[in-house]
Every structure is written in C-alpha cells, then in structure tokens.
Design a protein around this motif. Structure first.
Motif, PDB file in Angstrom:
ATOM      1  N   ILE A   1      96.854   7.755 -68.625  1.00  0.00           N
ATOM      2  CA  ILE A   1      97.578   6.538 -68.991  1.00  0.00           C
ATOM      3  C   ILE A   1      96.746   5.298 -68.691  1.00  0.00           C
ATOM      4  O   ILE A   1      96.653   4.374 -69.499  1.00  0.00           O
ATOM      5  CB  ILE A   1      98.932   6.479 -68.252  1.00  0.00           C
ATOM      6  N   SER A   2      96.108   5.271 -67.517  1.00  0.00           N
ATOM      7  CA  SER A   2      95.303   4.096 -67.153  1.00  0.00           C
ATOM      8  C   SER A   2      94.085   3.958 -68.057  1.00  0.00           C
ATOM      9  O   SER A   2      93.689   2.842 -68.402  1.00  0.00           O
ATOM     10  CB  SER A   2      94.878   4.186 -65.684  1.00  0.00           C
ATOM     11  N   LEU A   3      93.494   5.085 -68.474  1.00  0.00           N
ATOM     12  CA  LEU A   3      92.340   5.022 -69.371  1.00  0.00           C
ATOM     13  C   LEU A   3      92.740   4.513 -70.749  1.00  0.00           C
ATOM     14  O   LEU A   3      92.029   3.706 -71.361  1.00  0.00           O
ATOM     15  CB  LEU A   3      91.693   6.401 -69.496  1.00  0.00           C
ATOM     16  N   VAL A   4      93.884   4.974 -71.249  1.00  0.00           N
ATOM     17  CA  VAL A   4      94.367   4.480 -72.542  1.00  0.00           C
ATOM     18  C   VAL A   4      94.658   2.984 -72.460  1.00  0.00           C
ATOM     19  O   VAL A   4      94.346   2.213 -73.368  1.00  0.00           O
ATOM     20  CB  VAL A   4      95.614   5.260 -72.982  1.00  0.00           C
ATOM     21  N   GLN A   5      95.240   2.564 -71.351  1.00  0.00           N
ATOM     22  CA  GLN A   5      95.516   1.141 -71.170  1.00  0.00           C
ATOM     23  C   GLN A   5      94.240   0.320 -71.234  1.00  0.00           C
ATOM     24  O   GLN A   5      94.194  -0.734 -71.867  1.00  0.00           O
ATOM     25  CB  GLN A   5      96.210   0.897 -69.838  1.00  0.00           C
ATOM     26  N   ALA A   6      93.210   0.806 -70.556  1.00  0.00           N
ATOM     27  CA  ALA A   6      91.946   0.077 -70.552  1.00  0.00           C
ATOM     28  C   ALA A   6      91.390  -0.067 -71.961  1.00  0.00           C
ATOM     29  O   ALA A   6      90.838  -1.116 -72.320  1.00  0.00           O
ATOM     30  CB  ALA A   6      90.940   0.792 -69.651  1.00  0.00           C
ATOM     31  N   GLU A   7      91.542   0.974 -72.780  1.00  0.00           N
ATOM     32  CA  GLU A   7      91.052   0.891 -74.149  1.00  0.00           C
ATOM     33  C   GLU A   7      91.893  -0.064 -74.985  1.00  0.00           C
ATOM     34  O   GLU A   7      91.367  -0.816 -75.797  1.00  0.00           O
ATOM     35  CB  GLU A   7      91.047   2.282 -74.787  1.00  0.00           C
ATOM     36  N   LEU A   8      93.203  -0.053 -74.788  1.00  0.00           N
ATOM     37  CA  LEU A   8      94.058  -0.981 -75.536  1.00  0.00           C
ATOM     38  C   LEU A   8      93.776  -2.430 -75.151  1.00  0.00           C
ATOM     39  O   LEU A   8      93.902  -3.332 -75.966  1.00  0.00           O
ATOM     40  CB  LEU A   8      95.526  -0.644 -75.297  1.00  0.00           C
TER      41      LEU A   8
END
Length: 334
Positions: free
Chosen positions: A180-187
């Motif tokens: 979840i945190s990695l996806v957030q960073a990409e968004l």
C-alpha cells in the motif's frame, strides 16, 4: 591514548540479535582490520581486511553497489518479461506473493504474485501464465487495508482497491502494508491525475506514533521479552519483531477494554510496564517512554475518528509452541 579510549567497545545488556540485525541493515558497519596470527611469537599469517556490511538500500544510499543493483534490476526485467507482458518504458518496482479474490460465479482466492510497476498494479501467475487482475495506477481511486478472517479463522490484512469507475476488488499480499505504501508513493508522483478520478491520492492510515517497544511473550517454559517496533495509527496498535513477517500484536480501539501501568522487571530503564486488556487476552509491553505511550493510547481510545465498522477480535499471533504457528515469510526483493 584519549582518542583510543573513547573508542573502546561497550556492552548493552538489553541488546538482542534483532537489535544487531537492525543496526546492520539500517546503519551498517565498516571494518578496517589488520590482523597478524603468531605461533610462539613468530608471525605466520597476516590478514588485511577492508569490509562494509549493510542493507542494500543503505549501500545504495551511500553510493555503493549501484552497478550491481542496476544489473540485477535489468536481469529481473528480462526474466519477468518472459511470462508477463510489460512495456519497454515500464519498470518493475516490487514483487511479492499475492492473490486476487474472484467474486463472480466462483468465489475463491486465486494465488499468484503481486507486481507493482511504474504504470500498473498486477496480480499475475507464472505457470500457466495468466494475468489474474490488473489496473493502471491512474485509474485507482483509493487503496486501504481490510481485515478479514482467513479460511482457518485467523484475521488477515487484505487490500481493498477502489477504481475510478466505482468497481472494487480485494487483493492479498505477503506484505500488504508495504505494498500500500509503495503504491501511494507512485501515485504521489503522478503529475496529472485522470479527470474522472475522484481522489488524486490514496487513503492511507498514517502512524500517529512509532517507536521501540518490548513485548512479553508467554511460552510453555515461561515468559520472555522480545524487542521490536510498535506503531499506533488511527485504526489500530501494532507490534512486530524484526524477525517476524507480520505483526505479532494488532488491537483496534474497540477491542481495548483497559489500560494500566504496573511495576514489573523489564529490559528498559522504566520500572513500570504497560498492560493492555482485551476481551480475550492481556498484552504486556515495555518502552523507555512508556508514560507517553500510555497517554497516547488513552487519547486514541477516547477520541472519535474513522473506526472499523465492527469490532474485531484482538490478534496476538501465536509463537512456536505446539499450539502456535510461525508467522509468514520475509520480505521480497527490492
């Protein structure tokens, strides 16, 4: 002599093997050693050692092993392309075991691997090669953690993905919080979100408080203190050891019935420990700033906020006793 005296080794009786591993991974150690092995005062073997030991991300931060990291990423990209179609300008950022919950005529979990690329979030299985689910990052409206009971009855953290078209899907991952945190960073790196997208960023439960904490583990042979990391968010308190794949303790505000402090021997300089009572367990924690944690938990339990829709059972993951099971595996490459 004064300079050498200040560099003499010291010993902390509270230090454990996980503490050593944490220092090695996060800070690193540099060895500059000249060693001479003598027999009967006759020097026979000389050792000249220059070594740096640290986690890969620490190495890369200080400019070491960058060529190895680049070559490894290129090799992974080539290997994955043999069974997962990705664009030439699409980079694989992370991979871990995962799955997709199929909710149509057949309702079942379909296992595979979770891939996060610079453009998509994908659940794909290698043999036979099949993409079970995928979504472009600019089509994701929100991603949040979802607590569900597994087939065996144990609470697991799943990933609820909402898309801009209003559809929802549930995913599993070896490390759901990390994904979840990695996806957030990409968004966060997306410059121009899609016009139809209702939310430009992920809804993420950010920590209110984090810090070093000890957990008293009850074993058949007695009790022992385990060092680890605690995190307090708006929805739950978690504690995990560096050696565990997932959180050992999970408590929501609705589960917490009582908070108290009692005098008890523990690995910290504080004389008192923190006792948390739930409906089915008593959890004992210790920290150097246990008073601040106690006050924070009191506020956390009484201040209203975005809570889970229904109370969950407090989860204290089992250990290695006959009645227990070992936690999930370690982190994937990255």
């Amino acid at each position: 002599m004064t300079g050498y005296a200040s560099m003499q080794p010291t010993r902390d009786p509270r230090a454990t093997l996980p503490d050593l591993i944490e220092v090695l991974l996060n800070k690193g150690v540099h060895l500059n050693l000249d060693l001479i092995i003598s027999v009967a005062d006759i020097p026979l073997i000389g050792v000249n050692l220059r070594a740096t030991i640290a986690g890969i991300e620490t190495m890369l931060e200080y400019g070491m092993m960058r060529q190895w990291d680049s070559d490894t990423r290129e090799w992974v990209q080539r290997a994955v392309r043999t069974h997962l179609p990705i664009a030439d300008d699409e980079e694989i950022l992370a991979k871990m075991a995962g799955g997709h919950y199929q909710d149509n005529f057949y309702r079942t979990w379909r296992p595979g691997s979770a891939y996060l690329t610079s453009q998509r979030l994908i659940i794909h299985r290698r043999d036979p090669a099949e993409t079970l689910w995928q979504a472009r990052l600019n089509s994701i409206a929100s991603v949040s953690a979802l607590r569900q009971a597994s087939i065996g009855g144990e609470e697991r953290t799943r990933i609820l993905v909402r898309l801009s078209d209003g559809s929802e899907t549930i995913l599993s991952a070896l490390e759901p919080d990390r994904l979840i945190s990695l996806v957030q960073a990409e968004l966060d790196r997306v410059d121009e979100p899609a016009p139809s997208r209702p939310e430009a960023k992920l809804t993420v439960d950010r920590p209110l408080r984090e810090g070093r904490m000890w957990f008293l583990e009850e074993l058949s042979s007695g009790s022992t203190w385990r060092g680890g990391q605690a995190s307090l968010s708006s929805t739950e308190l978690t504690w995990r050891s560096p050696m565990d794949g997932r959180a050992r303790v999970r408590i929501s505000p609705e589960q917490l019935q009582d908070i108290r402090r009692e005098e008890r021997s523990n690995p910290t300089d504080e004389r008192r420990v923190l006792i948390l009572d739930t409906a089915d367990s008593t959890i004992t924690l210790a920290a150097d700033d246990v008073g601040a944690w106690s006050a924070g938990l009191d506020d956390w339990r009484t201040v209203p906020g975005d809570r889970c829709p229904a109370p969950l059972e407090a989860t204290v993951s089992p250990g290695r006793n006959p009645d227990d099971r070992v936690g999930e595996g370690a982190a994937s490459w990255r």
